[in-house]
Design a protein around this motif. Structure first.
Motif, PDB file in Angstrom:
ATOM      1  N   GLY A 189       0.595   0.493  11.019  1.00 20.06           N
ATOM      2  CA  GLY A 189       1.478   1.659  10.938  1.00 20.06           C
ATOM      3  C   GLY A 189       2.846   1.401  11.561  1.00 20.06           C
ATOM      4  N   LYS A 190       3.107   0.148  11.887  1.00 19.09           N
ATOM      5  CA  LYS A 190       4.398  -0.206  12.504  1.00 19.09           C
ATOM      6  C   LYS A 190       5.173  -1.175  11.600  1.00 19.09           C
ATOM      7  CE  LYS A 190       2.530   0.360  17.072  1.00 19.09           C
ATOM      8  NZ  LYS A 190       2.017  -0.273  18.269  1.00 19.09           N
ATOM      9  N   PRO A 191       6.484  -1.264  11.809  1.00 24.63           N
ATOM     10  CA  PRO A 191       7.253  -2.238  11.037  1.00 24.63           C
ATOM     11  C   PRO A 191       6.625  -3.635  11.160  1.00 24.63           C
ATOM     12  CG  PRO A 191       8.735  -0.794  12.227  1.00 24.63           C
ATOM     13  CD  PRO A 191       7.346  -0.460  12.706  1.00 24.63           C
ATOM     14  N   ALA A 192       6.449  -4.298  10.007  1.00 30.45           N
ATOM     15  CA  ALA A 192       5.803  -5.617  10.009  1.00 30.45           C
ATOM     16  C   ALA A 192       6.638  -6.585  10.839  1.00 30.45           C
ATOM     17  CB  ALA A 192       5.691  -6.117   8.573  1.00 30.45           C
ATOM     18  N   ASP A 232       0.837  -1.197   0.000  1.00 33.07           N
ATOM     19  CA  ASP A 232       0.000   0.000   0.000  1.00 33.07           C
ATOM     20  C   ASP A 232       0.876   1.253   0.000  1.00 33.07           C
ATOM     21  OD1 ASP A 232      -1.768   2.082   0.422  1.00 33.07           O
ATOM     22  OD2 ASP A 232      -3.136   0.809   1.553  1.00 33.07           O
ATOM     23  N   PRO A 233       1.001   1.895  -1.182  1.00 27.71           N
ATOM     24  CA  PRO A 233       1.887   3.077  -1.269  1.00 27.71           C
ATOM     25  C   PRO A 233       1.396   4.264  -0.448  1.00 27.71           C
ATOM     26  CG  PRO A 233       0.884   2.580  -3.408  1.00 27.71           C
ATOM     27  CD  PRO A 233       0.426   1.516  -2.487  1.00 27.71           C
ATOM     28  N   THR A 234       0.154   4.219   0.034  1.00 25.18           N
ATOM     29  CA  THR A 234      -0.335   5.336   0.862  1.00 25.18           C
ATOM     30  C   THR A 234       0.186   5.258   2.301  1.00 25.18           C
ATOM     31  OG1 THR A 234      -2.401   4.238   1.480  1.00 25.18           O
ATOM     32  CG2 THR A 234      -2.453   5.584  -0.525  1.00 25.18           C
ATOM     33  N   VAL A 235       1.066   4.309   2.604  1.00 26.36           N
ATOM     34  CA  VAL A 235       1.701   4.305   3.942  1.00 26.36           C
ATOM     35  C   VAL A 235       2.735   5.432   4.055  1.00 26.36           C
ATOM     36  CG1 VAL A 235       1.450   1.860   4.552  1.00 26.36           C
ATOM     37  CG2 VAL A 235       3.491   2.616   3.339  1.00 26.36           C
ATOM     38  N   TYR A 236       2.926   6.184   2.993  1.00 25.15           N
ATOM     39  CA  TYR A 236       4.007   7.184   2.985  1.00 25.15           C
ATOM     40  C   TYR A 236       4.041   8.105   4.218  1.00 25.15           C
ATOM     41  CZ  TYR A 236       7.006  11.009   1.458  1.00 25.15           C
ATOM     42  OH  TYR A 236       7.970  11.975   1.391  1.00 25.15           O
ATOM     43  N   PRO A 251       7.415   6.950  16.457  1.00 27.14           N
ATOM     44  CA  PRO A 251       6.251   7.818  16.644  1.00 27.14           C
ATOM     45  C   PRO A 251       5.382   7.318  17.802  1.00 27.14           C
ATOM     46  CG  PRO A 251       6.322   6.919  14.398  1.00 27.14           C
ATOM     47  CD  PRO A 251       7.342   6.188  15.196  1.00 27.14           C
ATOM     48  N   ALA A 252       4.736   8.254  18.495  1.00 23.01           N
ATOM     49  CA  ALA A 252       3.817   7.874  19.585  1.00 23.01           C
ATOM     50  C   ALA A 252       2.587   7.187  18.987  1.00 23.01           C
ATOM     51  CB  ALA A 252       3.397   9.123  20.349  1.00 23.01           C
ATOM     52  N   GLU A 253       1.950   6.350  19.813  1.00 29.08           N
ATOM     53  CA  GLU A 253       0.738   5.636  19.358  1.00 29.08           C
ATOM     54  C   GLU A 253      -0.297   6.615  18.795  1.00 29.08           C
ATOM     55  OE1 GLU A 253       0.153   2.391  19.203  1.00 29.08           O
ATOM     56  OE2 GLU A 253       1.935   1.651  20.240  1.00 29.08           O
ATOM     57  N   GLU A 254      -0.459   7.769  19.504  1.00 27.27           N
ATOM     58  CA  GLU A 254      -1.492   8.746  19.073  1.00 27.27           C
ATOM     59  C   GLU A 254      -1.146   9.315  17.697  1.00 27.27           C
ATOM     60  OE1 GLU A 254       0.314   9.991  22.390  1.00 27.27           O
ATOM     61  OE2 GLU A 254      -0.469   7.964  22.630  1.00 27.27           O
ATOM     62  N   GLU A 255       0.138   9.507  17.487  1.00 24.64           N
ATOM     63  CA  GLU A 255       0.564  10.053  16.195  1.00 24.64           C
ATOM     64  C   GLU A 255       0.221   9.068  15.072  1.00 24.64           C
ATOM     65  OE1 GLU A 255       4.723  11.127  16.108  1.00 24.64           O
ATOM     66  OE2 GLU A 255       4.627  11.668  13.985  1.00 24.64           O
ATOM     67  N   LEU A 256       0.505   7.783  15.314  1.00 25.11           N
ATOM     68  CA  LEU A 256       0.185   6.770  14.302  1.00 25.11           C
ATOM     69  C   LEU A 256      -1.322   6.666  14.114  1.00 25.11           C
ATOM     70  CD1 LEU A 256       2.738   3.907  15.129  1.00 25.11           C
ATOM     71  CD2 LEU A 256       2.820   5.553  13.251  1.00 25.11           C
ATOM     72  N   ILE A 283       9.836  -1.689   6.488  1.00 26.67           N
ATOM     73  CA  ILE A 283       8.681  -2.282   5.807  1.00 26.67           C
ATOM     74  C   ILE A 283       7.497  -2.269   6.776  1.00 26.67           C
ATOM     75  CG2 ILE A 283       7.808  -4.298   4.570  1.00 26.67           C
ATOM     76  CD1 ILE A 283      10.800  -4.907   3.912  1.00 26.67           C
ATOM     77  N   ILE A 284       6.538  -1.428   6.430  1.00 28.51           N
ATOM     78  CA  ILE A 284       5.457  -1.091   7.361  1.00 28.51           C
ATOM     79  C   ILE A 284       4.221  -1.943   7.075  1.00 28.51           C
ATOM     80  CG2 ILE A 284       3.936   0.806   8.114  1.00 28.51           C
ATOM     81  CD1 ILE A 284       6.896   1.298   8.823  1.00 28.51           C
ATOM     82  N   ASP A 285       3.612  -2.445   8.123  1.00 28.34           N
ATOM     83  CA  ASP A 285       2.326  -3.114   7.975  1.00 28.34           C
ATOM     84  C   ASP A 285       1.261  -2.018   7.912  1.00 28.34           C
ATOM     85  OD1 ASP A 285      -0.060  -4.413   8.195  1.00 28.34           O
ATOM     86  OD2 ASP A 285       0.588  -5.781   9.783  1.00 28.34           O
ATOM     87  N   PRO A 286       0.610  -1.860   6.744  1.00 31.71           N
ATOM     88  CA  PRO A 286      -0.349  -0.756   6.612  1.00 31.71           C
ATOM     89  C   PRO A 286      -1.511  -0.855   7.613  1.00 31.71           C
ATOM     90  CG  PRO A 286       0.178  -1.690   4.473  1.00 31.71           C
ATOM     91  CD  PRO A 286       0.744  -2.630   5.503  1.00 31.71           C
ATOM     92  N   ALA A 287      -1.737  -2.033   8.166  1.00 30.33           N
ATOM     93  CA  ALA A 287      -2.835  -2.197   9.123  1.00 30.33           C
ATOM     94  C   ALA A 287      -2.497  -1.591  10.485  1.00 30.33           C
ATOM     95  CB  ALA A 287      -3.176  -3.682   9.281  1.00 30.33           C
TER      96      ALA A 287
END
Ligand code: AMP
Ligand code: MG
Length: 334
Positions: A253-256, A106-110, A126-131, A247-251
């Motif tokens: 917002g954290k590294p997979a 998902d390229p929108t994870v940018y 990043p803080a949880e709230e930020e994500l 490599i971010i898990d789009p679900a």
């Protein structure tokens, strides 16, 4: 007399072969492009090599998110807009790959990649709230392509870093073939595209880095294939004993975190291989295996952080596993 005739014949043959040999001369170039070192080896004309370099520069110029003047940056700044036919076609194809991978790609994870500092190298957690605040703008379904007109959901931004080099390799392959090049090895920073065979007729041999150590985990012998690896080790940083990779898990917002250390995908298309190497990393071994069983248009090598190596069965005849992995290799069968 016979000897002279034979010598003349040999000379004639050499003269006849001369133009094609000259044209198929080995030529190499190294350049820094798309944020990586690229090594190009082609058997062809100097013009073909120069054109390949130009194409890579042009592709970077169109796609780079760190270049404010790129087509992708313009979309991100304006929430959409007109793009070139080539970028529109690429985006459409990428969106369909997002769908195929169930959103693992998902390229929108940018905006999230940026929040972790992976675009600038100024890494942070990043803080949880930020994500949580950024996640609603993530979702490839919010991107629409209508002809050459692209629209993004409010707040959404895209980054084609997961597929750009694979796409560039496909464009180069078509261009080189059109220029009469039948053998080449394009190494676009770990995204390898093998065109034809080596001059001796044997397949190209591509080494796969050991993500858990130095050296190589395996080598694969390929002809007309892309060999693309996504590894957590490529861009990562450590904070308080935890390693965070790019490599971010789009679900989430954290590294997979799937236990995978690297995924190598081998396919005809560089774009497909690049998209899938990233997506299978996010999916994890079980989902990646299921995806291979349902699609069968690629082969993969998945190396886990615990040292286990999995290869899909099509690789059995062409993969040589390093002794370090020999007892830990499992073949995934249909
Ligand atoms: P790759 O090295 O091809 O696996 O691409 C990883 C790069 O793509 C990262 O450095 C990010 O810029 C971006 N990215 C990270 N996670 C994803 C994802 N799930 N889908 C698409 N792009 C991603
Ligand atoms: Mg990729």
């Amino acid at each position: 007399m016979k000897r002279i005739a034979r010598a003349l014949l040999l000379l004639l043959a050499a003269l006849l072969l001369l133009p094609s040999c000259k044209n198929a001369k080995k030529r190499t170039a190294t350049l820094f492009c798309m944020d990586t070192v690229m090594d190009l080896t082609i058997y062809g004309s100097a013009d073909a090599l120069a054109e390949a370099e130009e194409t890579l520069r042009a592709t970077e110029k169109a796609l780079s998110v760190t270049d404010a003047a790129s087509e992708i940056s313009a979309l991100n700044q304006n929430g959409g807009g007109e793009v070139s036919p080539a970028v529109a076609a690429l985006l459409s194809e990428v969106l369909s790959l997002c769908g195929r991978t169930g959103g693992a790609l998902d390229p929108t994870v940018y905006p999230i990649v940026r929040a972790w500092g992976f675009t600038t190298g100024e890494h942070r957690v990043p803080a949880e709230e930020e994500l949580a605040a950024l996640l609603p703008s993530v979702g490839y379904a919010g991107v629409t392509v209508d002809g050459t007109r692209v629209t993004l959901l409010a707040g959404a931004q895209i980054d084609l870093g997961s597929v750009g080099k694979g796409y560039a390799a496909d464009v180069l392959t078509a261009q080189l073939r059109a220029a009469g090049v039948t053998r080449a090895l394009l190494n676009l920073g770990g995204n390898v595209q093998a065109i034809g065979t080596r001059p001796d007729g044997n397949p190209w041999r591509v080494a796969i880095k050991d993500p858990n150590g130095d050296g190589y985990a395996a080598t694969v012998a390929v002809t007309d294939r892309a060999v693309v690896t996504s590894g957590g080790y490529e861009r990562c940083f450590e904070r308080d004993g935890i390693v965070y990779h790019h490599i971010i898990d789009p679900a989430t917002g954290k590294p997979a975190q799937t236990g995978i250390a690297s995924v190598t995908v081998i396919a005809k298309s560089g774009l497909l291989a690049d998209a899938l190497s990233t997506a299978l990393f996010v999916m994890g071994l079980d989902r990646a295996t299921a995806h291979w069983r349902s699609e069968r248009d690629f082969e993969a090598i998945i190396i886990l952080q615990n040292g286990e190596l999995y290869l899909t069965e099509g690789l059995e005849p062409i993969l040589t596993v390093d002794p370090a992995y020999a007892g830990k290799a499992t073949v995934i069968r249909a």
